[in-house]
Design an enzyme around this catalytic site. Sequence first.
Site, mmCIF file in Angstrom:
data_model
loop_
_atom_site.group_PDB
_atom_site.id
_atom_site.type_symbol
_atom_site.label_atom_id
_atom_site.label_comp_id
_atom_site.label_asym_id
_atom_site.label_seq_id
_atom_site.Cartn_x
_atom_site.Cartn_y
_atom_site.Cartn_z
ATOM 1 N N HIS A 19 -16.086 1.927 -3.869
ATOM 2 C CA HIS A 19 -14.662 1.750 -3.614
ATOM 3 C C HIS A 19 -14.375 0.491 -2.807
ATOM 4 O O HIS A 19 -13.259 -0.004 -2.800
ATOM 5 C CB HIS A 19 -14.130 2.980 -2.881
ATOM 6 C CG HIS A 19 -12.646 3.108 -2.904
ATOM 7 N ND1 HIS A 19 -11.925 3.263 -4.072
ATOM 8 C CD2 HIS A 19 -11.719 3.088 -1.906
ATOM 9 C CE1 HIS A 19 -10.628 3.353 -3.782
ATOM 10 N NE2 HIS A 19 -10.479 3.241 -2.481
ATOM 11 N N SER B 74 -6.534 0.921 -4.501
ATOM 12 C CA SER B 74 -6.638 2.346 -4.215
ATOM 13 C C SER B 74 -5.254 2.993 -4.337
ATOM 14 O O SER B 74 -4.648 2.956 -5.405
ATOM 15 C CB SER B 74 -7.258 2.544 -2.829
ATOM 16 O OG SER B 74 -7.689 3.861 -2.649
ATOM 17 N N TYR C 93 0.840 -1.207 0.000
ATOM 18 C CA TYR C 93 0.000 0.000 0.000
ATOM 19 C C TYR C 93 0.874 1.255 0.000
ATOM 20 O O TYR C 93 0.932 1.976 -0.954
ATOM 21 C CB TYR C 93 -0.960 -0.017 1.189
ATOM 22 C CG TYR C 93 -1.967 1.120 1.155
ATOM 23 C CD1 TYR C 93 -3.097 1.033 0.356
ATOM 24 C CD2 TYR C 93 -1.779 2.273 1.907
ATOM 25 C CE1 TYR C 93 -4.012 2.076 0.306
ATOM 26 C CE2 TYR C 93 -2.689 3.317 1.872
ATOM 27 C CZ TYR C 93 -3.807 3.218 1.074
ATOM 28 O OH TYR C 93 -4.709 4.256 1.031
ATOM 29 N N ASP D 151 -17.891 3.926 -7.914
ATOM 30 C CA ASP D 151 -16.830 4.388 -7.014
ATOM 31 C C ASP D 151 -16.783 5.914 -7.040
ATOM 32 O O ASP D 151 -16.361 6.510 -8.030
ATOM 33 C CB ASP D 151 -15.479 3.799 -7.449
ATOM 34 C CG ASP D 151 -14.401 3.984 -6.390
ATOM 35 O OD1 ASP D 151 -14.548 4.889 -5.548
ATOM 36 O OD2 ASP D 151 -13.408 3.235 -6.412
#
Length: 674
Positions: free
Chosen positions: A648, A530, A450, A613
């Site tokens: 999302h 993301s 991430y 989203d």
Amino acid sequence: MQTRKENVVDNFHGTLVADPYRWLENSGDPEVAAWVARQNELTEEFLSPGDPRPAIKERLLELWDYPRTQLPRRAGSWYFFQHNSGLQNQPVLYRQKGLDGEAEVVLDPNRWSPDGTVAISNYSVERGGRFLAYTVSVHGSDRQEIRILDLEQSRELPEVIKWCRFTNMAWFKDLGFYYSRYPQPGTVAPEDENNYNQVYWHTLGTDQEDDVLVFELPQDKELSFSPSVTWDQEYLILHVFRGTDSRNGVFYRRLGENPEFVTLFEPGEAAYHFLGNEGPVFYFATNWDAPRGRIVAVDLRQPGKDHWVEILPEQEDVLDDVRYIDGRFVASFLHNAHARLRIYDRGGRQLSEITLPTMGSVEGIWGRQDDKEFFLNFTSFLYPATIYHYDLESGELVPFGEWRLSFNPEEYETSQVFYPSKDGTLVSMFLVHKRDLNLDGANPVLLYGYGGFNIPITPFFAPNRIWWLEQGGVYAVANLRGGSEYGEEWHRAGMLENKQNVFDDFMAAAQWLVDNGYTSPEKLVIEGRSNGGLLVSAVLVQRPELFGAVVCGVPVTDMLRYHKFTVGRYWIPEYGNAETNPKHFQFLYKYSPLHNARPAEYPPTIIVTADGDDRVVPAHAYKFAAALQEAQEGPAPVLLRVDTKSGHGHGKPTAKIVEEQADIYAFLVKVLGI
């Protein structure tokens, strides 16, 4: 698939930048809808022959079929908690009297829609346990409506509060609550519908039109506010944010007196998290002059920093979460990205360290300031999130709720390694796999990362990863810069002009896995969602030869225009703004995945998004898929999967999650030959 291009060119501080797929940003255009439908058809055409999905889905459903309970909250004589029995699309909200009482249903969102796409986003119970305020999200949207239940009379109050995002409800007695909202659509320019956040007071039983505006700062339209009321009901506190910048401000006012708010801390200097108070003495966790966090007492009568009393100094471990309960501080720390839990008295003296079940994560702590108990949520890679109840008087830690698995975690092991990044920085990585793994370079490895927004990636349970392990796969999780695993300095080393460090950390992790015999480039999968989707798309275009497959979820890929869509401007403190700042343009343009998808032989790639989203708009995925498909010089597929009636990820029903994961793993089975 070749996508139509248009002659669209922008001038960024003297540099001309083409944007030929900008037409894909218009999701309401029938041509875009037809393009998306064709992309989904191509993905289906790839997955269908010799379709492995039925068997994968069958096993995933078995793995997902385990009970899951979220942190209980006490109000009056009741404990409230959300629980999913296994394969329910949405968790059900229950309450029970006492720790051993019989649970009764309060709200079952599974009855709200046939496909499970309407969810509870948040809930708040007033102290006596009679009134419940909860937020509802439809089709995964971040937009929320607040509704209210009178549990004593078993009826829903008539008022519905609209135009909220990410709000909480801060009760004052049983009269009503404070909340934050955005302007009603149509009352401001479309680009400002996620600006001008305001705090309102709502009195129970009245219409939203009668709500009282409590606070706003229209001269600084990008600020947002999170209200809370102190346990003694004496103060209203606002945590003040600029986008996703963790360096928040704190404003407060005394209830029932002067309506003017006092600025205790300005936003932008440090993170401040209110823990509790004893009269005018407020306790905060902060990273001011302490990148790994500390606890301080601030007397409102002398709030200057030179008058602060340090309760708990900065430690070697990172202060991750704290609660002030029964005059004690229950503090969760990150020690090399996994949890340690300690209790301190009001003077900062350590009273105890709670032994946790294994190397894992404390995902949350809940207890009221006047309680003599608290709950914690603990998880690890091989054990699902489990709620524990801790009695502060007896020191007893016991599980709360049922526990059941459809696999044997003892067949697998978790280890932690440290590897050097490009600049020599040591980075942590967790490895999960079957015991007695053969390091012959032939194992399929899924590397996840991430690296952003001060979010730590610590051990966490995901049923779909068990399927991967059962196939003989290795699951690797890298603790990249940009997160908070090692404090604010670690975060800042991976944001703005330092973002390339995150990509270097990730590519170094991939190289380490190859060099140490875990896998080969042909068997190495990378996955991120993301901001993690930005991560994997960026390293994909920088080092395509290093990876055997890419799973890119709900990604941010257009780093020059991301701030123009929905809540994208919230991320400017983390990423920068190419439009207004020439220096930001230089580093954003250099790594922006969309603008660096140049002709090359790319590995098999699946890009996953959803048409609803409204956090990371699907245009990022659409434009990147079009650019990558055009740039692909090799035979590997570049696929796009677009879900409908979802967003999302928040509130996504279990059925849709399993369908998506079955598609992703079927893709990997085909391209890796598993």
